[in-house]
Scaffold this active site. Structure first.
Site, PDB file in Angstrom:
ATOM      1  N   ARG A  47      -6.289 -25.306 -28.718  1.00 40.29           N
ATOM      2  CA  ARG A  47      -5.690 -25.243 -30.049  1.00 40.29           C
ATOM      3  C   ARG A  47      -5.079 -26.609 -30.337  1.00 40.29           C
ATOM      4  O   ARG A  47      -5.062 -27.481 -29.473  1.00 40.29           O
ATOM      5  CB  ARG A  47      -4.694 -24.079 -30.210  1.00 40.29           C
ATOM      6  CG  ARG A  47      -3.962 -23.607 -28.996  1.00 40.29           C
ATOM      7  CD  ARG A  47      -2.982 -24.591 -28.461  1.00 40.29           C
ATOM      8  NE  ARG A  47      -2.121 -25.135 -29.511  1.00 40.29           N
ATOM      9  CZ  ARG A  47      -1.461 -26.269 -29.436  1.00 40.29           C
ATOM     10  NH1 ARG A  47      -1.546 -27.032 -28.347  1.00 40.29           N
ATOM     11  NH2 ARG A  47      -0.712 -26.696 -30.418  1.00 40.29           N
ATOM     12  N   ARG A  90     -11.961 -21.345 -36.880  1.00 36.41           N
ATOM     13  CA  ARG A  90     -10.581 -21.354 -37.421  1.00 36.41           C
ATOM     14  C   ARG A  90     -10.602 -22.118 -38.749  1.00 36.41           C
ATOM     15  O   ARG A  90     -11.319 -23.120 -38.866  1.00 36.41           O
ATOM     16  CB  ARG A  90      -9.579 -21.998 -36.440  1.00 36.41           C
ATOM     17  CG  ARG A  90      -9.296 -21.116 -35.229  1.00 36.41           C
ATOM     18  CD  ARG A  90      -8.121 -21.629 -34.423  1.00 36.41           C
ATOM     19  NE  ARG A  90      -6.839 -21.285 -35.016  1.00 36.41           N
ATOM     20  CZ  ARG A  90      -5.667 -21.759 -34.586  1.00 36.41           C
ATOM     21  NH1 ARG A  90      -5.623 -22.613 -33.596  1.00 36.41           N
ATOM     22  NH2 ARG A  90      -4.533 -21.393 -35.156  1.00 36.41           N
ATOM     23  N   GLN A 197       3.992 -21.754 -28.923  1.00 36.70           N
ATOM     24  CA  GLN A 197       3.431 -23.045 -28.487  1.00 36.70           C
ATOM     25  C   GLN A 197       4.538 -23.986 -28.002  1.00 36.70           C
ATOM     26  O   GLN A 197       4.307 -24.829 -27.134  1.00 36.70           O
ATOM     27  CB  GLN A 197       2.668 -23.715 -29.646  1.00 36.70           C
ATOM     28  CG  GLN A 197       1.336 -23.082 -29.977  1.00 36.70           C
ATOM     29  CD  GLN A 197       1.457 -22.039 -31.067  1.00 36.70           C
ATOM     30  OE1 GLN A 197       2.505 -21.417 -31.243  1.00 36.70           O
ATOM     31  NE2 GLN A 197       0.392 -21.811 -31.798  1.00 36.70           N
ATOM     32  N   ASP A 238      -1.963 -30.040 -39.397  1.00 31.51           N
ATOM     33  CA  ASP A 238      -3.316 -29.471 -39.316  1.00 31.51           C
ATOM     34  C   ASP A 238      -4.186 -29.921 -40.486  1.00 31.51           C
ATOM     35  O   ASP A 238      -5.403 -29.988 -40.378  1.00 31.51           O
ATOM     36  CB  ASP A 238      -3.251 -27.952 -39.262  1.00 31.51           C
ATOM     37  CG  ASP A 238      -2.759 -27.521 -37.897  1.00 31.51           C
ATOM     38  OD1 ASP A 238      -1.533 -27.490 -37.687  1.00 31.51           O
ATOM     39  OD2 ASP A 238      -3.608 -27.284 -37.014  1.00 31.51           O
ATOM     40  N   ASN A 248       1.143 -27.293 -41.481  1.00 30.98           N
ATOM     41  CA  ASN A 248       1.363 -27.327 -40.031  1.00 30.98           C
ATOM     42  C   ASN A 248       1.825 -25.935 -39.613  1.00 30.98           C
ATOM     43  O   ASN A 248       1.959 -25.014 -40.443  1.00 30.98           O
ATOM     44  CB  ASN A 248       2.381 -28.416 -39.669  1.00 30.98           C
ATOM     45  CG  ASN A 248       2.440 -28.671 -38.166  1.00 30.98           C
ATOM     46  OD1 ASN A 248       1.403 -28.856 -37.519  1.00 30.98           O
ATOM     47  ND2 ASN A 248       3.616 -28.637 -37.587  1.00 30.98           N
ATOM     48  N   LYS A 249       2.085 -25.783 -38.349  1.00 32.24           N
ATOM     49  CA  LYS A 249       2.448 -24.471 -37.767  1.00 32.24           C
ATOM     50  C   LYS A 249       3.534 -23.770 -38.579  1.00 32.24           C
ATOM     51  O   LYS A 249       4.484 -24.407 -39.027  1.00 32.24           O
ATOM     52  CB  LYS A 249       2.905 -24.709 -36.328  1.00 32.24           C
ATOM     53  CG  LYS A 249       3.297 -23.487 -35.532  1.00 32.24           C
ATOM     54  CD  LYS A 249       2.267 -22.382 -35.544  1.00 32.24           C
ATOM     55  CE  LYS A 249       0.876 -22.825 -35.164  1.00 32.24           C
ATOM     56  NZ  LYS A 249      -0.162 -21.799 -35.463  1.00 32.24           N
TER      57      LYS A 249
HETATM   58  O1  MRU Z   1      -2.261 -22.635 -34.028  1.00 30.32           O
HETATM   59  P1  MRU Z   1      -2.269 -23.953 -33.315  1.00 30.32           P
HETATM   60  O2  MRU Z   1      -1.559 -23.921 -32.003  1.00 30.32           O
HETATM   61  O3  MRU Z   1      -3.646 -24.543 -33.250  1.00 30.32           O
HETATM   62  O4  MRU Z   1      -1.422 -24.900 -34.271  1.00 30.32           O
HETATM   63  C1  MRU Z   1      -1.233 -26.240 -33.896  1.00 30.32           C
HETATM   64  C2  MRU Z   1      -0.318 -26.967 -34.782  1.00 30.32           C
HETATM   65  O5  MRU Z   1       0.139 -26.460 -35.785  1.00 30.32           O
HETATM   66  C3  MRU Z   1      -0.040 -28.398 -34.424  1.00 30.32           C
HETATM   67  O6  MRU Z   1       1.263 -28.742 -34.791  1.00 30.32           O
HETATM   68  C4  MRU Z   1      -1.011 -29.297 -35.188  1.00 30.32           C
HETATM   69  O7  MRU Z   1      -2.330 -28.888 -34.943  1.00 30.32           O
HETATM   70  C5  MRU Z   1      -0.865 -30.701 -34.839  1.00 30.32           C
HETATM   71  S1  MRU Z   1      -1.571 -31.035 -33.269  1.00 30.32           S
HETATM   72  C6  MRU Z   1      -1.544 -32.659 -32.910  1.00 30.32           C
END
Ligand code: MRU
Length: 346
Positions: A47, A90, A197, A238, A248-249
């Site tokens: 991820r 995704r 995470q 993202d 982002n997350k």
């Molecule tokens: O759902 P995930 O764990 O793939 O989400 C990841 C994130 O939101 C990260 O902050 C983002 O991808 C930046 S990674 C360098």
């Protein structure tokens, strides 16, 4: 540089750390087809936006290797199915689509080459993308390190580190580079509900490298900011829209609002491959919703009553107005907007 490899090529296969098992176990799972890689992305073995992009590139290359001795129409159809399966894995991280686009371009340039040569060239491209990701993260780290004062206590959300990339990391790369450059920097890691995470991955990866880190519940961030215990926030992304809005997350937006309320700089570190100029604003970024079991419990333990109504959007959008600066491989863009972002691209 982090002391582990998130993705590696071994014995003709892609191996990726199974991030679902961290921090209890650090084991590598092997992948030998596009469908297997797509499943690995969907189920969160791997991820993080840049890591997903690299994995997808290997997915296409693996499929070409698997089918290189097949009839031409089988080879072509198989590759088409590979692109499709990976694109469906995704929706939010644009690096996935950027990587697939780059492999498509490579493929188009190989028109007329024999299948063996095509398979080799696609694999070379995947290797190059993985190496390039680390190189760009180091560049980004160098630019961003200047933003962090010596002694800074930096809050981060989710995992934007070596585990989310091919190595070094984006947001955590900035922290790594600041430390390598001689600054004393410590990290507060938001746990990052619901998939944790922060608690599982960021804390593990920083501890591997001896970087001081303190885990906090997401809901503690405002309290620490009000008491003056956070000097800066840095996160990854993202997808960044053409106007600078940042997906982002989930939870990133809340942190950005809190940072603004307390006059704390809010930085976003990402490579240009995370910027999607085709998307005018954050309102148009597709936001993934995942299974409700991520919210009703964790790891087989259920804490919510059966039958409860649940939503699980896993990303949110932070408006550009809340972003103090965007850190890219091309440098630092303060108060990012449409014009400044446009100028980053040739
Ligand atoms: O759902 P995930 O764990 O793939 O989400 C990841 C994130 O939101 C990260 O902050 C983002 O991808 C930046 S990674 C360098």
């Amino acid at each position: 540089m982090a002391s582990f490899e998130t993705l590696r090529w071994r014995n003709g296969r892609l191996e990726m750390i199974d991030q679902r098992a961290l921090p209890a176990q650090c084991t590598y799972l092997p992948f030998d087809s596009a469908q297997a890689v797509a499943d690995g992305i969907r189920t969160m073995v791997v991820r993080g936006a840049p890591a997903i992009g690299c994995a997808a590139a290997y997915g296409v290359a693996l499929e070409a290797r698997r089918l290189k001795d097949a009839a031409p129409e089988v080879f072509r159809a198989g590759l088409e199915r590979a692109f499709e399966a990976l694109a469906q894995s995704r929706p939010t991280a644009v690096n996935l689509f950027w990587a697939l686009g780059r492999l498509r371009e490579k493929l188009a340039g190989l028109d007329g080459a024999d299948q063996d040569a095509v398979a080799s060239a696609l694999l070379e491209e995947a290797h190059a993308m993985r190496e390039e990701d680390v190189r760009l993260n180091r560049l980004m780290g160098g630019h961003g390190a200047a933003l962090l004062p010596d002694g800074a206590r930096v809050l981060t959300h989710c995992n934007a580190g070596a585990l989310a990339t091919a190595g070094h990391g984006t947001a955590l790369g900035v922290i790594r580079s600041a430390i390598t450059g001689g600054k004393k920097v410590s990290v507060y890691a938001n746990e990052t509900r619901p998939f944790l995470q922060g608690a599982r991955l960021t804390v593990w990866e920083l501890a591997q490298d001896g970087i001081p880190v303190t885990l906090i519940a997401d809901v503690s961030a405002g309290h620490l900011m009000r008491r003056g215990e956070i000097d800066a926030v840095i996160v990854g992304a993202d997808r960044v829209a053409a106007n600078g809005d940042v997906a982002n997350k989930i939870g990133t937006y809340s942190v950005a609002v809190l940072a603004q309320r307390h006059g704390i700089p809010f930085y976003v570190a990402c490579p240009l491959s995370t910027i999607d100029l085709s998307i005018a604003s954050g309102a148009d970024i597709p936001i993934e919703e995942r299974g409700i079991e991520e919210v009703t419990g964790y790891g087989g333990t259920r804490w919510a009553p059966e039958g409860v109504s649940v939503r699980n959007p896993v990303f949110d959008v932070t408006p550009a107005a809340l972003v103090t600066a965007l850190v890219t491989e091309k440098g630092v863009v303060t108060a990012p907007d449409r014009d400044k972002i446009r100028r980053l691209f040739p």
